[in-house]
Design a protein around this motif. Sequence first.
Motif, PDB file in Angstrom:
ATOM      1  N   LEU A 135       1.075  -1.427  -0.274  1.00  0.00           N
ATOM      2  CA  LEU A 135       0.063  -0.134   0.125  1.00  0.00           C
ATOM      3  C   LEU A 135       1.074   1.825   0.210  1.00  0.00           C
ATOM      4  O   LEU A 135       0.510   2.629  -0.867  1.00  0.00           O
ATOM      5  N   ALA A 136       1.780   1.032   0.832  1.00  0.00           N
ATOM      6  CA  ALA A 136       2.615   2.812   1.039  1.00  0.00           C
ATOM      7  C   ALA A 136       3.452   2.715  -0.174  1.00  0.00           C
ATOM      8  O   ALA A 136       3.403   3.568  -0.536  1.00  0.00           O
ATOM      9  N   THR A 137       3.857   1.405  -1.504  1.00  0.00           N
ATOM     10  CA  THR A 137       4.698   1.709  -2.758  1.00  0.00           C
ATOM     11  C   THR A 137       3.915   1.944  -4.015  1.00  0.00           C
ATOM     12  O   THR A 137       3.927   1.357  -4.715  1.00  0.00           O
ATOM     13  N   GLY A 138       2.597   2.382  -3.584  1.00  0.00           N
ATOM     14  CA  GLY A 138       1.802   2.746  -4.801  1.00  0.00           C
ATOM     15  C   GLY A 138       0.576   1.133  -5.347  1.00  0.00           C
ATOM     16  O   GLY A 138       0.249   1.919  -6.600  1.00  0.00           O
ATOM     17  N   TYR A 139       0.370   0.644  -4.613  1.00  0.00           N
ATOM     18  CA  TYR A 139       0.336  -0.617  -5.170  1.00  0.00           C
ATOM     19  C   TYR A 139      -1.958  -0.727  -4.737  1.00  0.00           C
ATOM     20  O   TYR A 139      -1.996  -0.449  -3.550  1.00  0.00           O
ATOM     21  N   THR A 140      -2.467  -0.566  -5.724  1.00  0.00           N
ATOM     22  CA  THR A 140      -3.419  -0.974  -6.129  1.00  0.00           C
ATOM     23  C   THR A 140      -4.226  -1.803  -4.845  1.00  0.00           C
ATOM     24  O   THR A 140      -4.585  -3.420  -5.982  1.00  0.00           O
ATOM     25  N   PRO A 141      -5.043  -2.387  -3.327  1.00  0.00           N
ATOM     26  CA  PRO A 141      -4.997  -3.720  -3.470  1.00  0.00           C
ATOM     27  C   PRO A 141      -6.962  -3.782  -4.692  1.00  0.00           C
ATOM     28  O   PRO A 141      -7.975  -3.255  -4.717  1.00  0.00           O
ATOM     29  N   LEU A 142      -6.883  -5.456  -4.632  1.00  0.00           N
ATOM     30  CA  LEU A 142      -7.993  -5.635  -5.412  1.00  0.00           C
ATOM     31  C   LEU A 142      -8.634  -6.450  -4.517  1.00  0.00           C
ATOM     32  O   LEU A 142      -9.265  -7.806  -5.103  1.00  0.00           O
ATOM     33  N   PHE A 143      -8.585  -6.097  -3.585  1.00  0.00           N
ATOM     34  CA  PHE A 143      -9.517  -6.815  -2.382  1.00  0.00           C
ATOM     35  C   PHE A 143     -10.461  -5.435  -1.808  1.00  0.00           C
ATOM     36  O   PHE A 143      -9.852  -4.634  -1.404  1.00  0.00           O
ATOM     37  N   ASP A 144     -11.338  -6.347  -0.671  1.00  0.00           N
ATOM     38  CA  ASP A 144     -11.573  -5.040   0.248  1.00  0.00           C
ATOM     39  C   ASP A 144     -11.240  -5.033   1.370  1.00  0.00           C
ATOM     40  O   ASP A 144     -10.519  -6.192   2.058  1.00  0.00           O
ATOM     41  N   THR A 145     -10.724  -3.685   1.534  1.00  0.00           N
ATOM     42  CA  THR A 145      -9.478  -3.935   2.280  1.00  0.00           C
ATOM     43  C   THR A 145      -9.961  -3.842   4.157  1.00  0.00           C
ATOM     44  O   THR A 145      -9.678  -3.370   4.465  1.00  0.00           O
ATOM     45  N   GLU A 146     -11.394  -3.454   3.876  1.00  0.00           N
ATOM     46  CA  GLU A 146     -12.074  -3.375   5.240  1.00  0.00           C
ATOM     47  C   GLU A 146     -12.847  -5.646   5.779  1.00  0.00           C
ATOM     48  O   GLU A 146     -12.850  -5.096   7.254  1.00  0.00           O
ATOM     49  N   ALA A 147     -11.930  -6.302   4.645  1.00  0.00           N
ATOM     50  CA  ALA A 147     -13.035  -6.977   5.146  1.00  0.00           C
ATOM     51  C   ALA A 147     -11.772  -7.705   6.193  1.00  0.00           C
ATOM     52  O   ALA A 147     -10.434  -7.726   5.986  1.00  0.00           O
ATOM     53  N   ASP A 148     -11.756  -8.710   6.793  1.00  0.00           N
ATOM     54  CA  ASP A 148     -11.318  -9.887   7.600  1.00  0.00           C
ATOM     55  C   ASP A 148     -10.107 -10.899   6.236  1.00  0.00           C
ATOM     56  O   ASP A 148     -10.762 -11.200   5.883  1.00  0.00           O
ATOM     57  N   PRO A 149      -8.998 -10.268   6.827  1.00  0.00           N
ATOM     58  CA  PRO A 149      -7.629 -11.151   6.104  1.00  0.00           C
ATOM     59  C   PRO A 149      -8.172 -12.467   5.596  1.00  0.00           C
ATOM     60  O   PRO A 149      -7.509 -13.839   4.288  1.00  0.00           O
ATOM     61  N   GLU A 150      -8.593 -12.467   6.458  1.00  0.00           N
ATOM     62  CA  GLU A 150      -8.045 -14.631   6.926  1.00  0.00           C
ATOM     63  C   GLU A 150      -9.346 -14.846   5.657  1.00  0.00           C
ATOM     64  O   GLU A 150      -9.549 -16.627   5.861  1.00  0.00           O
ATOM     65  N   THR A 151     -11.088 -14.205   5.716  1.00  0.00           N
ATOM     66  CA  THR A 151     -11.471 -14.361   4.999  1.00  0.00           C
ATOM     67  C   THR A 151     -11.318 -14.375   3.635  1.00  0.00           C
ATOM     68  O   THR A 151     -12.312 -14.626   2.516  1.00  0.00           O
ATOM     69  N   ILE A 152     -10.620 -13.601   2.479  1.00  0.00           N
ATOM     70  CA  ILE A 152      -9.858 -13.402   1.372  1.00  0.00           C
ATOM     71  C   ILE A 152      -8.734 -14.274   1.067  1.00  0.00           C
ATOM     72  O   ILE A 152      -9.065 -14.562   0.057  1.00  0.00           O
ATOM     73  N   GLY A 153      -7.839 -14.451   1.840  1.00  0.00           N
ATOM     74  CA  GLY A 153      -7.156 -14.857   0.832  1.00  0.00           C
ATOM     75  C   GLY A 153      -5.970 -14.918   1.202  1.00  0.00           C
ATOM     76  O   GLY A 153      -5.808 -13.647   1.206  1.00  0.00           O
ATOM     77  N   PRO A 154      -5.538 -15.192   0.128  1.00  0.00           N
ATOM     78  CA  PRO A 154      -4.641 -14.132  -0.600  1.00  0.00           C
ATOM     79  C   PRO A 154      -5.377 -12.830  -1.019  1.00  0.00           C
ATOM     80  O   PRO A 154      -6.096 -12.793  -1.897  1.00  0.00           O
ATOM     81  N   LEU A 155      -4.195 -11.893  -0.483  1.00  0.00           N
ATOM     82  CA  LEU A 155      -4.432 -10.612  -0.833  1.00  0.00           C
ATOM     83  C   LEU A 155      -4.342 -10.469  -2.201  1.00  0.00           C
ATOM     84  O   LEU A 155      -2.450  -9.734  -2.298  1.00  0.00           O
ATOM     85  N   PRO A 156      -4.992  -9.745  -3.643  1.00  0.00           N
ATOM     86  CA  PRO A 156      -4.085  -9.844  -4.337  1.00  0.00           C
ATOM     87  C   PRO A 156      -3.629  -8.084  -4.177  1.00  0.00           C
ATOM     88  O   PRO A 156      -4.815  -7.041  -4.020  1.00  0.00           O
ATOM     89  N   PHE A 157      -2.544  -7.472  -4.874  1.00  0.00           N
ATOM     90  CA  PHE A 157      -2.800  -6.295  -5.350  1.00  0.00           C
ATOM     91  C   PHE A 157      -1.680  -5.800  -7.046  1.00  0.00           C
ATOM     92  O   PHE A 157      -1.575  -6.884  -6.925  1.00  0.00           O
ATOM     93  N   GLU A 158      -2.384  -4.387  -7.705  1.00  0.00           N
ATOM     94  CA  GLU A 158      -1.539  -4.592  -8.806  1.00  0.00           C
ATOM     95  C   GLU A 158      -1.200  -2.850  -8.738  1.00  0.00           C
ATOM     96  O   GLU A 158      -1.369  -1.352  -7.649  1.00  0.00           O
ATOM     97  N   LYS A 159      -0.278  -2.750  -9.331  1.00  0.00           N
ATOM     98  CA  LYS A 159       0.314  -1.399 -10.334  1.00  0.00           C
ATOM     99  C   LYS A 159       0.304  -1.207 -11.672  1.00  0.00           C
ATOM    100  O   LYS A 159       1.105  -1.953 -11.805  1.00  0.00           O
TER     101      LYS A 159
END
Length: 177
Positions: free
Chosen positions: A139-163
């Motif tokens: 997040l600090a290096t400018g990547y856009t999260p491709l997941f709901d950042t408000e959700a519990d990460p454990e319910t998402i699985g791998p957290l995807p990002f893109e830039k």
Amino acid sequence: MTSVASPPSSADLTVIHVPVSDPRVRPLLRELGHEYSTRYGKEAHAEISRYPDEEFTEPYGGLLLLLLEGGEPVAGGAFRRYDANTAELKRIWTHSTHRRRGLARRVIAGLEREAMARGYRRIYLTTGPRQPEARGLYLATGYTPLFDTEADPETIGPLPFEKHIAVTTYTRKATDL
């Protein structure tokens, strides 16, 4: 009195591109394997061998780089071809005794420049839900999260990002890292 290590200058670091088989990569693989196993269980160690080593070489559209300080690896990372326009970052690592020095940011910046130089226009990556420091780094290096950042990460699985990155003609200089 508390002392804080100052970030290394570019002159203190050497950047090298190496194959996964280079002995200087062993600390990266060993520490990542330990980190994954500690956070996710023994099966997670298999993530290190999920992709063939050659995917991290130039002929396959990839790269593995190490930052050396005094000839010793202190940080590193890699990318592989995800698709024709996208590099996927993998194996981002900072040696356990060299953390909190900004080295991971330097690795990411170096990988981004190398991906740009190879014509990639997008970078994709995932990190595990039990790696909040990695999530914060991306997040600090400018990547856009491709997941709901408000959700519990454990319910998402791998957290995807893109830039998305701009393709440029790039010539590396000694002062780039």
